[in-house]
Every structure is written in structure tokens, then in C-alpha cells.
Design a protein around this motif. Structure first.
Motif, PDB file in Angstrom:
ATOM      1  N   ALA A  77      60.241 -16.601  32.901  1.00 52.74           N
ATOM      2  CA  ALA A  77      60.554 -17.514  33.791  1.00 52.74           C
ATOM      3  C   ALA A  77      61.359 -18.657  33.597  1.00 52.74           C
ATOM      4  N   SER A  78      61.716 -18.707  32.194  1.00 54.30           N
ATOM      5  CA  SER A  78      62.500 -19.841  31.642  1.00 54.30           C
ATOM      6  C   SER A  78      64.108 -19.292  31.160  1.00 54.30           C
ATOM      7  N   ALA A  79      64.389 -18.142  31.457  1.00 51.82           N
ATOM      8  CA  ALA A  79      65.370 -17.242  31.192  1.00 51.82           C
ATOM      9  C   ALA A  79      66.820 -18.265  31.549  1.00 51.82           C
ATOM     10  N   SER A  80      67.821 -18.212  30.564  1.00 44.35           N
ATOM     11  CA  SER A  80      69.047 -19.021  31.007  1.00 44.35           C
ATOM     12  C   SER A  80      69.814 -19.002  32.228  1.00 44.35           C
ATOM     13  N   THR A  81      69.554 -17.820  33.079  1.00 43.90           N
ATOM     14  CA  THR A  81      70.031 -17.638  34.004  1.00 43.90           C
ATOM     15  C   THR A  81      69.342 -18.182  35.188  1.00 43.90           C
ATOM     16  N   ILE A  82      68.329 -18.737  34.981  1.00 42.41           N
ATOM     17  CA  ILE A  82      67.258 -19.476  36.193  1.00 42.41           C
ATOM     18  C   ILE A  82      67.689 -21.094  35.992  1.00 42.41           C
ATOM     19  N   GLU A  83      68.221 -21.343  37.188  1.00 44.44           N
ATOM     20  CA  GLU A  83      68.782 -22.645  37.210  1.00 44.44           C
ATOM     21  C   GLU A  83      67.856 -23.915  37.828  1.00 44.44           C
ATOM     22  N   ASN A  84      67.328 -23.494  38.752  1.00 40.76           N
ATOM     23  CA  ASN A  84      66.477 -24.599  39.436  1.00 40.76           C
ATOM     24  C   ASN A  84      65.001 -24.150  39.461  1.00 40.76           C
ATOM     25  N   VAL A  85      64.508 -24.000  38.506  1.00 40.89           N
ATOM     26  CA  VAL A  85      63.055 -23.893  38.684  1.00 40.89           C
ATOM     27  C   VAL A  85      62.397 -24.248  37.301  1.00 40.89           C
ATOM     28  N   LYS A  86      61.428 -24.947  37.510  1.00 42.42           N
ATOM     29  CA  LYS A  86      60.718 -25.649  36.207  1.00 42.42           C
ATOM     30  C   LYS A  86      59.421 -24.730  36.274  1.00 42.42           C
ATOM     31  N   VAL A  87      59.122 -24.116  34.993  1.00 43.52           N
ATOM     32  CA  VAL A  87      57.995 -23.443  34.911  1.00 43.52           C
ATOM     33  C   VAL A  87      56.919 -24.101  33.964  1.00 43.52           C
ATOM     34  N   ARG A  88      55.551 -24.216  34.268  1.00 39.62           N
ATOM     35  CA  ARG A  88      54.713 -24.763  33.237  1.00 39.62           C
ATOM     36  C   ARG A  88      53.437 -23.801  33.413  1.00 39.62           C
ATOM     37  N   TRP A  89      52.740 -23.758  32.264  1.00 41.19           N
ATOM     38  CA  TRP A  89      51.542 -23.124  32.056  1.00 41.19           C
ATOM     39  C   TRP A  89      50.284 -24.159  31.990  1.00 41.19           C
ATOM     40  N   VAL A  90      49.196 -23.995  32.538  1.00 40.81           N
ATOM     41  CA  VAL A  90      48.234 -24.826  32.555  1.00 40.81           C
ATOM     42  C   VAL A  90      46.749 -23.816  32.434  1.00 40.81           C
ATOM     43  N   ALA A  91      46.059 -24.022  31.565  1.00 43.83           N
ATOM     44  CA  ALA A  91      44.783 -23.086  31.293  1.00 43.83           C
ATOM     45  C   ALA A  91      44.092 -23.248  32.483  1.00 43.83           C
ATOM     46  N   PRO A  92      43.386 -22.338  33.054  1.00 41.56           N
ATOM     47  CA  PRO A  92      42.421 -22.123  34.262  1.00 41.56           C
ATOM     48  C   PRO A  92      41.475 -23.313  34.206  1.00 41.56           C
ATOM     49  N   LEU A  93      40.865 -23.669  32.906  1.00 43.49           N
ATOM     50  CA  LEU A  93      40.040 -24.703  32.855  1.00 43.49           C
ATOM     51  C   LEU A  93      40.411 -26.090  33.009  1.00 43.49           C
ATOM     52  N   GLU A  94      41.607 -26.212  32.902  1.00 39.16           N
ATOM     53  CA  GLU A  94      42.517 -27.488  32.916  1.00 39.16           C
ATOM     54  C   GLU A  94      43.182 -27.680  34.407  1.00 39.16           C
ATOM     55  N   ALA A  95      43.537 -26.584  34.875  1.00 32.00           N
ATOM     56  CA  ALA A  95      43.980 -26.632  36.325  1.00 32.00           C
ATOM     57  C   ALA A  95      43.434 -27.187  37.170  1.00 32.00           C
ATOM     58  N   THR A  96      44.144 -27.947  38.153  1.00 31.13           N
ATOM     59  CA  THR A  96      43.525 -28.762  39.183  1.00 31.13           C
ATOM     60  C   THR A  96      44.184 -28.400  40.588  1.00 31.13           C
ATOM     61  N   PRO A  97      43.532 -28.957  41.619  1.00 29.48           N
ATOM     62  CA  PRO A  97      44.084 -28.690  42.862  1.00 29.48           C
ATOM     63  C   PRO A  97      45.485 -29.296  42.988  1.00 29.48           C
ATOM     64  N   ASP A  98      45.798 -30.335  42.317  1.00 33.41           N
ATOM     65  CA  ASP A  98      47.151 -31.187  42.337  1.00 33.41           C
ATOM     66  C   ASP A  98      48.080 -30.218  41.788  1.00 33.41           C
ATOM     67  N   ASP A  99      47.745 -29.381  40.602  1.00 34.15           N
ATOM     68  CA  ASP A  99      48.690 -28.567  39.908  1.00 34.15           C
ATOM     69  C   ASP A  99      49.284 -27.648  40.943  1.00 34.15           C
ATOM     70  N   VAL A 100      48.117 -27.086  41.791  1.00 37.01           N
ATOM     71  CA  VAL A 100      48.635 -26.008  43.107  1.00 37.01           C
ATOM     72  C   VAL A 100      49.412 -26.539  43.953  1.00 37.01           C
ATOM     73  N   LEU A 101      48.946 -27.823  44.489  1.00 41.37           N
ATOM     74  CA  LEU A 101      49.723 -28.431  45.496  1.00 41.37           C
ATOM     75  C   LEU A 101      51.185 -28.781  45.187  1.00 41.37           C
ATOM     76  N   GLN A 102      51.458 -28.962  43.984  1.00 39.80           N
ATOM     77  CA  GLN A 102      52.726 -29.138  43.287  1.00 39.80           C
ATOM     78  C   GLN A 102      53.555 -27.988  43.296  1.00 39.80           C
ATOM     79  N   ALA A 103      52.854 -26.960  43.095  1.00 40.28           N
ATOM     80  CA  ALA A 103      53.761 -25.744  42.856  1.00 40.28           C
ATOM     81  C   ALA A 103      54.391 -25.107  44.047  1.00 40.28           C
TER      82      ALA A 103
END
Length: 155
Positions: free
Chosen positions: A28-54
Motif C-alpha cells: 500500500a506504500s509503494a512508490s507508485t502510490i501518490e495520494n494515499v496514506k495508509v496506516r495500521w491499527v491493531a483491532p483492539l486499539e481501533a476505534t469508530p473514529d479510525d473507520v470514519l476517517q478512512a
């Protein structure tokens, strides 16, 4: 164009599942990808706000007793209703590290995703049986596919 957000919610309790998570992030972070920010959140730490921002989400889980990991189930239990009405149609993908066949795990997650009305970007990736180095290539391709879809406006 502002960066699109790709969220990876993946349970990674072992070295191999951490390698799968890292492969998805690498793709997801390949050099050919220009306008995408990717981030990992562990399931026990992920919140509804994380999903709403995605703008799109990749789910990753182990097969545990023919079901998803308890951590991913907990994520769904906490986030389902807070995101239900606001993230309908969100592109999603799934990978399952299945020691057996992954059928029960896939069925359970597909049922929840159907209820959320998220949109499958591709069929779930089920990595079955004994560990194979090729699993990493498949996970990296999944990350690249999702990021490229967001980057190009397909999703």
C-alpha cells in the motif's frame, strides 16, 4: 487532490502474521502510490473514529477455531453501530491466515460486512494451510491493489 486514507485493521499475534501485515503495508506504500496514506491499527486499539476517517479498509485476521480472531470480533462489536450509517459503500478487502480452510472465518466476516453495507473491492484472500513464503507476495499485492484503487479514483 488531498490524500485518501487506507486503514488496515489486522490482528498479528505471531511473527508470520506480523509479516503479512507488514507486506500489506509495504504494498500500500509503494512508490507508485501518490495520494494515499495508509496506516495500521491493531483491532483492539481501533476505534469508530479510525473507520470514519478512512476511505477504504483492509481487514486481516487469523482463523481461530473456525472463526475470526477475538480481537477482530471485538473491533466489529465496538465499531459496528457508530459507523453503520456513515460508511455505507466503503471499499473493503480481507485476508485470512487460515491453518485449515478459512470457510467459517470468511462467512462470519462477510456477514458483518454485508450488514455494514461495505463494498468488496475483491474476493477475500484466504491463505490456507502451512505457511508459504508466497503468502507475503499475495498480501503485498492486496495492499497495492487497494491503494492503487484509491489513488486512481476507482474506489
Amino acid at each position: 487532490m488531498s490524500a485518501r486514507q487506507l486503514l488496515l485493521v489486522a490482528h498479528a499475534p505471531s511473527d508470520n502474521t506480523a509479516r503479512l501485515r507488514d507486506a500489506v503495508l509495504r504494498g500500500a506504500s509503494a512508490s507508485t502510490i501518490e495520494n494515499v496514506k495508509v496506516r495500521w491499527v491493531a483491532p483492539l486499539e481501533a476505534t469508530p473514529d479510525d473507520v470514519l476517517q478512512a476511505d477504504a479498509i483492509i481487514l486481516g485476521t487469523t482463523e481461530n477455531l473456525g472463526y475470526m480472531s477475538g480481537a477482530l470480533k471485538d473491533f466489529f462489536d465496538r465499531c459496528y453501530y457508530p459507523v453503520l450509517e456513515r460508511k455505507q459503500g466503503m471499499p473493503c478487502a480481507l485476508y485470512i491466515r487460515a491453518g485449515h480452510d478459512g470457510t467459517g472465518t470468511r462467512r462470519a466476516i462477510e456477514s458483518i460486512v454485508t450488514g455494514l453495507r461495505w463494498s468488496w473491492a475483491q474476493d477475500p484472500l484466504v491463505l490456507r494451510g502451512d505457511w508459504q513464503p508466497g503468502f507475503l507476495d499475495q498480501a503485498e499485492e492486496l495492499g497495492l491493489y487497494m491503494a492503487a484503487g484509491l489513488d486512481s479514483g476507482i474506489f
